[in-house]
Design an enzyme around this catalytic site. Sequence first.
Site, PDB file in Angstrom:
ATOM      1  N   SER A 117       0.795  -1.230   0.000  1.00  0.00           N
ATOM      2  CA  SER A 117       0.000   0.000   0.000  1.00  0.00           C
ATOM      3  C   SER A 117       0.833   1.289   0.000  1.00  0.00           C
ATOM      4  CB  SER A 117      -0.988  -0.012   1.168  1.00  0.00           C
ATOM      5  OG  SER A 117      -1.970  -0.985   0.919  1.00  0.00           O
ATOM      6  N   THR A 125      -6.243  -3.653   7.666  1.00  0.00           N
ATOM      7  CA  THR A 125      -6.068  -5.010   7.156  1.00  0.00           C
ATOM      8  C   THR A 125      -6.215  -6.008   8.291  1.00  0.00           C
ATOM      9  OG1 THR A 125      -4.724  -6.415   5.732  1.00  0.00           O
ATOM     10  CG2 THR A 125      -3.503  -5.004   7.245  1.00  0.00           C
ATOM     11  N   LYS A 142     -10.377  -5.853  10.236  1.00  0.00           N
ATOM     12  CA  LYS A 142     -11.394  -5.360   9.288  1.00  0.00           C
ATOM     13  C   LYS A 142     -12.826  -5.414   9.834  1.00  0.00           C
ATOM     14  CE  LYS A 142      -8.933  -6.309   5.013  1.00  0.00           C
ATOM     15  NZ  LYS A 142      -9.038  -6.800   3.637  1.00  0.00           N
ATOM     16  N   GLY A 193     -13.487 -14.770   4.695  1.00  0.00           N
ATOM     17  CA  GLY A 193     -13.845 -13.356   4.627  1.00  0.00           C
ATOM     18  C   GLY A 193     -13.830 -12.823   3.201  1.00  0.00           C
ATOM     19  N   ALA A 194     -12.820 -13.193   2.434  1.00  0.00           N
ATOM     20  CA  ALA A 194     -12.687 -12.689   1.062  1.00  0.00           C
ATOM     21  C   ALA A 194     -13.830 -13.233   0.189  1.00  0.00           C
ATOM     22  CB  ALA A 194     -11.332 -13.084   0.491  1.00  0.00           C
ATOM     23  N   LEU A 202      -7.614 -14.251  -6.375  1.00  0.00           N
ATOM     24  CA  LEU A 202      -7.415 -13.052  -5.550  1.00  0.00           C
ATOM     25  C   LEU A 202      -5.966 -12.959  -5.058  1.00  0.00           C
ATOM     26  CD1 LEU A 202     -10.642 -12.733  -3.344  1.00  0.00           C
ATOM     27  CD2 LEU A 202     -10.290 -12.173  -5.739  1.00  0.00           C
ATOM     28  N   TYR A 212      -1.995 -12.591  -5.226  1.00  0.00           N
ATOM     29  CA  TYR A 212      -1.040 -11.961  -6.148  1.00  0.00           C
ATOM     30  C   TYR A 212       0.404 -12.285  -5.796  1.00  0.00           C
ATOM     31  CZ  TYR A 212      -0.967  -8.523  -2.389  1.00  0.00           C
ATOM     32  OH  TYR A 212      -0.863  -7.928  -1.163  1.00  0.00           O
TER      33      TYR A 212
END
Length: 300
Positions: free
Chosen positions: A23, A68, A72, A135-136, A237, A239
């Site tokens: 980020s 994060t 969350k 969660g995702a 999702l 990376y």
Amino acid sequence: MQKIDGHTRLCGLIGNPVEHTMSPVIHNTLAAMEGRNLVYVPFHVGTGQARKAVEGAYALNVLGLNVTVPYKEEVIAYLKETDAMAKQIGAVNTLVRTQGGYKGYNTDMMGLYRAMCAEGIKLEGEEVIILGAGGAARAVAFLCAWKKAARIYLLNRTLEKAKRIAEEVNGMAGRGAAAGNGAGKVEPMPLEDYREIPSDRKYLAIQATSVGLYPKTKEAPIEDKEFYQKIHTGFDLIYRPSQTRFMSLVRGQGGRAFHGLKMLLYQGIIAYELWNGTEIPQEDALEVYETMKTEMGIEE
Ligand code: ATR
């Protein structure tokens, strides 16, 4: 490097751990590109300190925060307001400074949607398979329902968790009629029952489990080629790595496959836009993406 002076605004990330976050690359690159006097810093917040972190940030005039794992869900209790979509998902990743406290948003979901649009992937009218029910995956299921996917198969190792998400999404206000005739309905299934998904059509598959995540890069939630023959597009999702085993399996059967870095990019872009009341042009977003790829040492 941004010159820091008396007008510098601060944004940051709270979580635990935060040491490997991308980020700062996103936000500090954007600030530099725009010539905005803003810096973004990760804050490692220890167990039991989330409330103090949010309240302390507000007291310090911090403009915005990303949130994060593992905070969350917890931080919602410390906010002045929560955006309707984030409330439904039950998780926020972005706090925006407002009069009297922060307002929470979930830009992960909006980010995933923008990333999909950028790759020409549509959800409306689409038959979707979601792998996972954590969660995702929960947020992905809500997104698919909001964007009016035709049907959503939700596959998970633990069926109970998939069932719970299906109940919530199918019971969502305003979806009664659509869910009633089967359209847009979430169908929970055990992961190993993937053969029961009709094979007379092809699907968009969204990989939302943690399987294949670095360092266990040789794993995929399903290995069987027969499953991947049903997939026209696979979106992972994950990376890290940028080429997952899931993606290789999709491509092995002729499908298109994408990793999650663009989702990360756009969740950041949307957070930055919310904090600064600005709109980042697409070519600037893609320039930030190039910087992220360089930082991660990936080409694709
Ligand atoms: P996140 O917040 O990233 O979604 P999570 O809530 O811990 O993380 O969810 C992890 C997901 O990966 C779950 O769907 C989990 O399946 P279970 O609900 O059965 O635990 C899935 N997962 C993790 N390891 C797995 C494995 N070895 N095989 C299949 N699914 C796995």
